[in-house]
Design a protein around this motif. Structure first.
Motif, PDB file in Angstrom:
ATOM      1  N   ALA A  50       0.836  -1.202   0.000  1.00 34.11           N
ATOM      2  CA  ALA A  50       0.000   0.000   0.000  1.00 34.11           C
ATOM      3  C   ALA A  50       0.873   1.256   0.000  1.00 34.11           C
ATOM      4  CB  ALA A  50      -0.910   0.001   1.222  1.00 34.11           C
ATOM      5  N   ALA A 188      -5.753  -3.166  -5.535  1.00 35.71           N
ATOM      6  CA  ALA A 188      -6.065  -1.736  -5.509  1.00 35.71           C
ATOM      7  C   ALA A 188      -7.389  -1.472  -4.794  1.00 35.71           C
ATOM      8  CB  ALA A 188      -6.113  -1.194  -6.936  1.00 35.71           C
ATOM      9  N   GLN A 189      -8.341  -2.361  -4.990  1.00 36.05           N
ATOM     10  CA  GLN A 189      -9.639  -2.240  -4.348  1.00 36.05           C
ATOM     11  C   GLN A 189      -9.493  -2.321  -2.824  1.00 36.05           C
ATOM     12  OE1 GLN A 189     -12.319  -5.070  -6.051  1.00 36.05           O
ATOM     13  NE2 GLN A 189     -14.142  -4.169  -5.153  1.00 36.05           N
ATOM     14  N   GLU A 191      -6.765  -1.758  -1.123  1.00 36.52           N
ATOM     15  CA  GLU A 191      -6.007  -0.595  -0.667  1.00 36.52           C
ATOM     16  C   GLU A 191      -6.907   0.623  -0.510  1.00 36.52           C
ATOM     17  OE1 GLU A 191      -2.033   2.058  -1.767  1.00 36.52           O
ATOM     18  OE2 GLU A 191      -2.696   0.484  -3.129  1.00 36.52           O
ATOM     19  N   ARG A 192      -7.788   0.859  -1.477  1.00 36.00           N
ATOM     20  CA  ARG A 192      -8.701   2.007  -1.371  1.00 36.00           C
ATOM     21  C   ARG A 192      -9.623   1.867  -0.171  1.00 36.00           C
ATOM     22  NH1 ARG A 192      -9.136   1.131  -7.029  1.00 36.00           N
ATOM     23  NH2 ARG A 192     -11.183   0.140  -6.772  1.00 36.00           N
ATOM     24  N   ALA A 195      -7.605   2.346   3.136  1.00 33.02           N
ATOM     25  CA  ALA A 195      -7.220   3.750   3.301  1.00 33.02           C
ATOM     26  C   ALA A 195      -8.412   4.588   3.739  1.00 33.02           C
ATOM     27  CB  ALA A 195      -6.630   4.286   2.000  1.00 33.02           C
ATOM     28  N   ALA A 196      -9.577   4.302   3.182  1.00 32.14           N
ATOM     29  CA  ALA A 196     -10.784   5.049   3.560  1.00 32.14           C
ATOM     30  C   ALA A 196     -11.140   4.806   5.022  1.00 32.14           C
ATOM     31  CB  ALA A 196     -11.943   4.647   2.659  1.00 32.14           C
ATOM     32  N   ALA A 242     -14.947   2.047  -3.022  1.00 25.12           N
ATOM     33  CA  ALA A 242     -13.788   1.204  -3.341  1.00 25.12           C
ATOM     34  C   ALA A 242     -14.113   0.149  -4.395  1.00 25.12           C
ATOM     35  CB  ALA A 242     -13.272   0.528  -2.072  1.00 25.12           C
TER      36      ALA A 242
END
Length: 267
Positions: A50, A188-189, A191-192, A195-196, A242
């Motif tokens: 990440a 990536a999904q 990670e988003r 992070a949110a 996400a």
């Protein structure tokens, strides 16, 4: 502070570094015992790392006083890694240690490479990356010294490391159930989504990828907060943003080795 020879016979050392507590303590011990001009921190960079973990690793290395050498790893090109069996971590670590051997050892005149396996991890059956370390002759000074997770945390606090109280942060691929393919899109999904959640004030967390469903793991103290207003709507919105269709909070909490342990214990 523990006093012993962690690096006998080593003049110049490369530390496989992630910015987590274990590898950060190992890096700090190496600097203490060998001197910062004889230590190199090596960070593997790929879609499974990440962006905020990458930034945090650089911050910890700056605090310790060691420059970070980044190596790009391509575990995602390996069929066995993408297949995501219980041995996925072996293929990831094998790729990392191969890249370090090819790109860093000679360039920085290293006598050895070490990584942050601790004594508790050495006893677990769900750490196939350890096999890769053995094959590449990578040192494991913390485990060899008998330092368990609690002892490593104590050392992190004695060194006043900024990551001393940081929760464990396994790579993003660990969020995908075994035998479900690993892909850049899924990583990536996740990670988003994670992070949110951190942006909403949660720190120790996992977002497990179950197709359309984001299964959120949080410590017990955070479970109620995540499903109560006003955060409930924000958590749901974050998972939709996400790319998930549904969000579920797992009442079991954060589970280390959630996908791997049941498979290796059954074997």
């Amino acid at each position: 502070m523990v006093s012993m020879d962690f690096f006998p016979g080593v003049g110049r050392l490369g530390v496989a570094f992630s910015g987590g507590v274990d590898s950060s303590v190992l890096l700090a011990l190496a600097v203490r015992d060998l001197g910062r001009d004889r230590v190199v921190a090596v960070l593997g960079v790929s879609p499974s790392l990440a962006a905020d973990e990458r930034e945090a690793a650089h911050a910890v290395a700056r605090f310790i006083g060691v420059a970070v050498v980044e190596v790009t790893t391509f575990e995602g090109d390996r069929d066995a890694y993408r297949a995501n069996g219980p041995d996925r971590c072996f293929h990831c670590k094998d790729e990392l240690f191969t890249r370090i051997a090819d790109e860093v050892v000679t360039a920085y005149r290293l006598d050895a490479v070490a990584y942050g396996e601790n004594a508790d991890d050495a006893q677990r059956p769900d750490r196939p990356g350890s096999r890769a370390a053995t094959q590449h002759r990578v040192l494991r000074p913390l485990a060899d010294a008998g330092l368990d997770k609690a002892a490593v945390r104590r050392l992190a606090r004695e060194f006043a490391l900024p990551c001393a109280d940081k929760p464990a942060a396994p790579c993003l691929a660990s969020r995908i159930p075994h035998f479900q393919p690993v892909s850049r899109e899924k990583l990536a999904q996740v990670e988003r989504a994670e992070a949110a959640l951190r942006g909403l004030g949660f720190q120790d967390l996992r977002v497990r990828h179950h197709g359309d469903v984001a299964r959120i793991e949080l410590p017990p103290a955070d479970l109620v907060r995540a499903v109560a207003d006003p955060l409930r709507a924000e958590v749901h919105k974050a998972m939709l943003a996400a790319g998930f269709r549904f969000a579920a909070v797992d009442v079991a909490g954060v589970q280390s080795g959630a996908f791997t342990l049941p498979l290796v214990q059954r074997a």
